[in-house]
Motif scaffolding. Sequence first.
Motif, PDB file in Angstrom:
ATOM      1  N   LEU A  48       0.811  -1.212   0.000  1.00 57.18           N
ATOM      2  CA  LEU A  48       0.000   0.000   0.000  1.00 57.18           C
ATOM      3  C   LEU A  48       0.845   1.263   0.000  1.00 57.18           C
ATOM      4  N   TYR A  49       2.056   1.179   0.503  1.00 54.18           N
ATOM      5  CA  TYR A  49       2.898   2.366   0.657  1.00 54.18           C
ATOM      6  C   TYR A  49       3.157   3.053  -0.677  1.00 54.18           C
TER       7      TYR A  49
ATOM      8  N   GLN B  57       0.141   5.576  -1.336  1.00 50.99           N
ATOM      9  CA  GLN B  57      -0.433   6.484  -0.348  1.00 50.99           C
ATOM     10  C   GLN B  57      -0.105   7.952  -0.612  1.00 50.99           C
ATOM     11  N   GLN B  58       0.967   8.260  -1.349  1.00 52.12           N
ATOM     12  CA  GLN B  58       1.297   9.655  -1.611  1.00 52.12           C
ATOM     13  C   GLN B  58       0.513  10.237  -2.779  1.00 52.12           C
TER      14      GLN B  58
ATOM     15  N   ASN C 181      -5.960   8.026  -3.832  1.00 49.37           N
ATOM     16  CA  ASN C 181      -6.926   7.731  -2.783  1.00 49.37           C
ATOM     17  C   ASN C 181      -7.040   6.223  -2.640  1.00 49.37           C
ATOM     18  N   ILE C 182      -6.898   5.729  -1.425  1.00 52.00           N
ATOM     19  CA  ILE C 182      -6.943   4.288  -1.168  1.00 52.00           C
ATOM     20  C   ILE C 182      -8.207   3.953  -0.376  1.00 52.00           C
TER      21      ILE C 182
ATOM     22  N   CYS D 178      -1.601   0.623   9.556  1.00 54.40           N
ATOM     23  CA  CYS D 178      -2.519   1.754   9.437  1.00 54.40           C
ATOM     24  C   CYS D 178      -1.798   3.077   9.698  1.00 54.40           C
TER      25      CYS D 178
ATOM     26  N   ASN E  96       0.681   3.998   6.774  1.00 49.76           N
ATOM     27  CA  ASN E  96       0.034   4.351   5.510  1.00 49.76           C
ATOM     28  C   ASN E  96      -1.073   5.390   5.676  1.00 49.76           C
ATOM     29  N   ASN E  97      -1.141   5.984   6.882  1.00 47.51           N
ATOM     30  CA  ASN E  97      -2.104   7.056   7.153  1.00 47.51           C
ATOM     31  C   ASN E  97      -3.537   6.609   6.881  1.00 47.51           C
ATOM     32  N   LEU E  98      -3.876   5.405   7.322  1.00 48.00           N
ATOM     33  CA  LEU E  98      -5.193   4.842   7.073  1.00 48.00           C
ATOM     34  C   LEU E  98      -6.093   5.010   8.297  1.00 48.00           C
TER      35      LEU E  98
ATOM     36  N   THR F  95      -9.171   3.868   4.825  1.00 45.83           N
ATOM     37  CA  THR F  95      -8.888   4.814   3.754  1.00 45.83           C
ATOM     38  C   THR F  95      -7.877   5.853   4.214  1.00 45.83           C
ATOM     39  N   ASN F  96      -7.156   6.410   3.252  1.00 46.49           N
ATOM     40  CA  ASN F  96      -6.236   7.509   3.558  1.00 46.49           C
ATOM     41  C   ASN F  96      -6.890   8.867   3.320  1.00 46.49           C
TER      42      ASN F  96
END
Length: 357
Positions: free
Chosen positions: A114-115, A118-119, A122-123, A153, A156-158, A178-179
Amino acid sequence: MNIRSIVNKLSSFQTLIYSHNFDFVAITETWLSSNIFDNEILPTNYTIYRNDRGSRGGGVLAVRDNIVSKVLPSPTNIEMLTVEVELPQTLILCIVYLPPNPNVSLIQSVSSYLYQFQQSSNIVLLGDFNLPDIDWDTLCGSTIAAEAFCDTCFENNLSQLISCSTHIHGNTLDLILTNNDDLIDSISVSDIDNLCIKSDHYAITFELSFVQPQPTENISQHIYFSKADFHGMNSYISKSMIVNCLFLSDVEATWDMIKSIIHEAMMLFIPKIQIRSKQYPKWFSRDLRHQLKCLHTLRRKHKCSPSEHNASRLNHAEEMFQQSAAAAKSNYETALITNYANSSNLAIYHYIRSFTN
């Protein structure tokens, strides 16, 4: 939803999807194999992405046809399916199934995968994670696997958006992560009995706050050779050949010209008709469409004016629609078999080919 085998629930599943007009459908534990065709899962209006396990397990993501999407490679050691969706902003939609007491290496694979997104994207990460012992308010877990997932989490800012039980035993197993919290609205966790899908998990529905793409009609063009003006076509081809091909010395150039002339003649002298693809499967009767319109009206009423009376009417209508849809499909297929037995009617083969393409 975690459906715990879709094969013996196809009719109920299709009725559920078509009655709600979902843009995306995400399922874990499909238990599918290559014996089931994509068009048997959802016959019309959806692009199907699958990650079968051949027995228990497996996932499906279905995306409405008018939304541009493509599958992305996912880690091979995880039961995971990833689709990139082109909306006003790029959306990475993932569905995951983690077994009970998952190995920490699996969770680390999810994190590192996922990383990369993430930048820039939208995940939305969905699925059955089998991690009931996480306190989502403090982002802490009581097992090594739960702590590893909390780290995933955080890294990855989830954010995790489900705050109630998703399983009949009271555990929160099925999650939305979600991020971008602003993406997701109107989350609902439904008692699965109301949806007529027999599973020990509840279904989760939610809305995405993107602008919805304009619906596009799937139109195909059919050419009718039986009604062609062959005299006019032959005359056009012969004159064009003499004018354009007689003095060409290059074989490839001559062949390209011949193909071009024949194509032009077909466009000029063979009639064509545009045929719109049907919105629903062939067994969707006129009476069923009428029930569906009534059901949508009741849903709008209940959404605008929530009350016990409106909820009761809606539940009754959904139950009746499920029963009618199952009967309509059964009656249609029985009629195909009966007609073939009595008169060798070939409609049954067209129906089978609609699954097999």
